[in-house]
Motif scaffolding. Sequence first.
Motif, PDB file in Angstrom:
ATOM      1  N   UNK A 318       0.854  -1.191   0.000  1.00 14.78           N
ATOM      2  CA  UNK A 318       0.000   0.000   0.000  1.00 14.78           C
ATOM      3  C   UNK A 318       0.892   1.244   0.000  1.00 14.78           C
ATOM      4  N   UNK A 319       0.272   2.369  -0.318  1.00 12.17           N
ATOM      5  CA  UNK A 319       1.014   3.634  -0.243  1.00 12.17           C
ATOM      6  C   UNK A 319       1.428   3.871   1.203  1.00 12.17           C
ATOM      7  N   UNK A 320       2.659   4.353   1.372  1.00 13.65           N
ATOM      8  CA  UNK A 320       3.157   4.574   2.735  1.00 13.65           C
ATOM      9  C   UNK A 320       2.242   5.534   3.500  1.00 13.65           C
ATOM     10  N   UNK A 321       1.741   6.552   2.764  1.00 17.34           N
ATOM     11  CA  UNK A 321       0.858   7.536   3.394  1.00 17.34           C
ATOM     12  C   UNK A 321      -0.245   7.879   2.420  1.00 17.34           C
ATOM     13  N   UNK A 322      -1.489   7.973   2.804  1.00 18.96           N
ATOM     14  CA  UNK A 322      -1.963   7.807   4.177  1.00 18.96           C
ATOM     15  C   UNK A 322      -2.352   6.365   4.509  1.00 18.96           C
ATOM     16  N   UNK A 323      -2.426   5.485   3.463  1.00 21.24           N
ATOM     17  CA  UNK A 323      -2.900   4.134   3.763  1.00 21.24           C
ATOM     18  C   UNK A 323      -2.024   3.428   4.790  1.00 21.24           C
ATOM     19  N   UNK A 324      -0.709   3.606   4.638  1.00 22.71           N
ATOM     20  CA  UNK A 324       0.216   2.875   5.504  1.00 22.71           C
ATOM     21  C   UNK A 324       0.127   3.229   6.978  1.00 22.71           C
ATOM     22  N   UNK A 325      -0.441   4.401   7.284  1.00 22.66           N
ATOM     23  CA  UNK A 325      -0.558   4.766   8.694  1.00 22.66           C
ATOM     24  C   UNK A 325      -2.021   4.719   9.166  1.00 22.66           C
ATOM     25  N   UNK A 326      -2.918   4.203   8.301  1.00 19.08           N
ATOM     26  CA  UNK A 326      -4.328   4.106   8.683  1.00 19.08           C
ATOM     27  C   UNK A 326      -4.493   3.075   9.796  1.00 19.08           C
TER      28      UNK A 326
END
Length: 958
Positions: A318-326
Amino acid sequence: MRHAVFRLFSREPLHDPTAAPDAGARHEVKTTTCYMCACRCGIRVHLRDGELRYIDGNPNHPLNKGVICAKGSAGIMKQRSPARLTQPLLRKAGSERGAGDFEPISWDRALEILTTRLAKIRASDPKQFALFTGRDQMQALTSLFARQFGTPNYAAHGGFCSVNMAAGMIYTIGGSFWEFGGPDLARAKLFVMVGTAEDHHSNPLKIAIADFKRRGGRFVSINPVRTGYSAIADEWIAIRPGTDGALFLALLHELIANGLVDRAFLKRFTNAPQLVVLDAGEREGMFAHDPDPAKGPPGDGRHPHNKLVFDGASQTIVAAYPEGVAEGVDAALEGRYALADGTRVAPAFALLRERVAGCTPEWAETITGIPAARIRALARELGETALHEAFELPIAWTDAWGKRHPTTQARPVAFHAMRGVAAHSNGFQTVRALAVLMSVLGTIDAPGGFRHKAPYPRHIVPNFRAFNSPDMIRPDTPLNAAPLGFPANPDELAIEDDGTPMRIDHAFSWQAPLSAHGLMHTVVRNATRGDPYRLDTLLLFMANMAWNSTMNTVEVREMLNRRSADGEHAIPFLVVCDAFRSETVEFADLVLPDTTYLERHDVMSILDRPISEFDGPADSVRVPVVPPLGECRPFQDVLVELASRLKLPAFTTAAGERKFSDYADFVVRYETAPGIGFLMGWRGENGDEHLRGAPNPDQWRKYADNDCVFHLRLPESMHYMRNWNREYLDFAKEKGWRQKNDVVQLCIYSDTLQTFRLAAEGKTPGRRPPPHLRERIATHFDPLPFWSPPLEDAFVDRARYPLAAITQRPMAMYHSWDSQNAWLRQIHSHNYLFAHPSAAAAAGVVDGAWCWVESRWGRVRCLLRTSEAVEPGTVWTWNAIGKADGAWQLAPGADEARKGFLLNHLITDELPGDAGPVSNSDPVTGQAGWYDVRVRLVPCAAGEAETTSPRLFARGER
Ligand code: SF4
């Protein structure tokens, strides 16, 4: 003043504390800022009938809270020093440089000479003018002058001081120590100090350490020498010079192997989970990224948002941000994965683990001399204190992705490190290793750990690009970029198409790509050689390049006087501005007498090196408390005058008139952007706006009325986690401290470094290093920290030269500034070489004897003292106590010249290279490798003279 000088040499005491107060006298107390070292403490200057009586600490000042050191108190003797320069001097026609044969001239004539010369250079080839400055505190002005003049040849002292500490940290965490950040000792439980001399950050750090120890904190000092801070530490760990990087890697090995890392912090706030391309080719070693061009270009550390992570929960990339920090996403720190197109990738942290897998404590013991068991215990102590003795502060904050954190996580392990770690040719990667070590413990901008000071943190890479094209250097035209900056890739280097450096010091070339502070220590040799071109005029301010500020001092002094075949000096015109008659003054063609810090306006500006505190921005000023002596004139005023006479655009109105009457006027009226100037406090028409606001002509008075300090305490919600703190990032952008409000992810892995390595390996199109530097760049631009021996080791037989030799500043003197100070000379009038008794015995030298200390590059005769307080394989001495005979107006044969010595004579400024000599500097930043020299001790022969050798004379050999 004449009266005071007369009394200085009389038997009558200057001050009799038992005498009745002189009721009829006019007593005044004025506040200003100390400049007896670079720590910028607040002081009160006590005057009677306008004459200096004594100086004490200002209890209201946020930095030193009234504390003053020996140097600070001795400022009165600096003012009265017989070494003061008092009028402009011109070298007499036909006299040799170094002979100090001058005729006094008026300021009008001095300025006319300089203006005529500089105007001619500017109209033809501005780069033939170079301005280099020493440990000054006015780089916002000096860099503006150079940029407006149109020359890239400008830098201050950082390249030979601690640029590795600044660049290594800034390229990793977005900030660094001292002015930029420091240890939060108010909340730390464990404090580890590495390679820090005893005068560093002096009074503020001493106050903090005293409080820390009273609260029961544990203080560990890692240093080859047990003086100063190390002497009051709970534990001193002796380490061999130049090996700190091996220690940090072994500590990382232990922490990672034992799971003592802050995994949650690493996942959210660093690039540790981001996926690195493993397949060979143009993208090898770079972060995999979203190909959508709207999310930023690849290979640029300034764009963190388009990277990818592997989500362990969904088993997808996944994309590091924002998905990765969801919420619910579990970014992997370990493993190997494949992108949709089959590209093999791994999280950066997995590569770090592999990097340190072989860096065992046993490995580090052989390099550092620290027992493996002690390294293991230290790692455990670090990890357990950070993770198991952690606590939370009831301070809510919101991160860059909108997550509200109800508390602030403390990590009570604080580090402080400085020049002892940095001043090696392997220093950049060593500092990177320290910054990564601090990051895996989660201590960055956390309570009890390392904390930033405004305007930091910066972006990684900071948005300051140095000039990078020869087209930018044009007659009568300012540079359209700053002379100094932070390159993010090879395209931002200051090189010609064929790779030739564009700067006289070779900064930002393939020889030192990330030389954010320039390479002042190379200027004299390069200019003498005409490499890459000749200069016309070199202006040195407060820089003792003919003595302790240069390696290989004897040859540099010869170079300053060297002539070309046409009989002209290789450096045709040398201008020196200083307050005192230093060794370098004697070589000048034109001498400009500067004021002391008590006679002028100065600014510790947010645009330069402010005095910010952890809780908010702060700047401070100096105001004149006594009139200038003789015809002394502040260098700042001289620059404003020159800029006005040369009609540099920033100093000139549209009608061609001068804009500013002097520096004080310039400071309150000049704006870098609407509402932003040199001073933050009391801006706006009514003086009630701070940080940003219209110019206020009354600003100096407001500072003078407020202890010369402006300090703005920010709300608690902006005190911590500022790399990711939404409220702070927005605030910093609004106030002009940052160009963007982007998050500053910590760089465990540096794709910026990898772009240079790929170029060196020929894997990317575009700029490539010249063949003889390719291996050097490919080796040292490793995206992960590593340890390698200092470059000098490859050219020195360790069996013949078994000892490392280092220097440090004493508490009572700062660089070469204080040998003219009558009080401080009573503390140090000469220096010794300190050696462990075992090293002295092995060489057959006894305590108190004269002996030779020899390197491959030179030999010095000195007095030796044995000491248990030094690592057995190291010798050391105080820096710059030794002086040329007659310099600084010392009496002929003074202790400083007869018994004092300069270790610089043993240090080479160049090392052999495949295509000719290369600077003895870090290959990444150009930091001078001061502390890499290897030496041996040799007893003196019977009957040898009991004086130092080489013994140099300030005004020519006698
Ligand atoms: S530490 Fe001492 S010399 Fe340095 S600024 Fe403070 S008082 Fe002055």
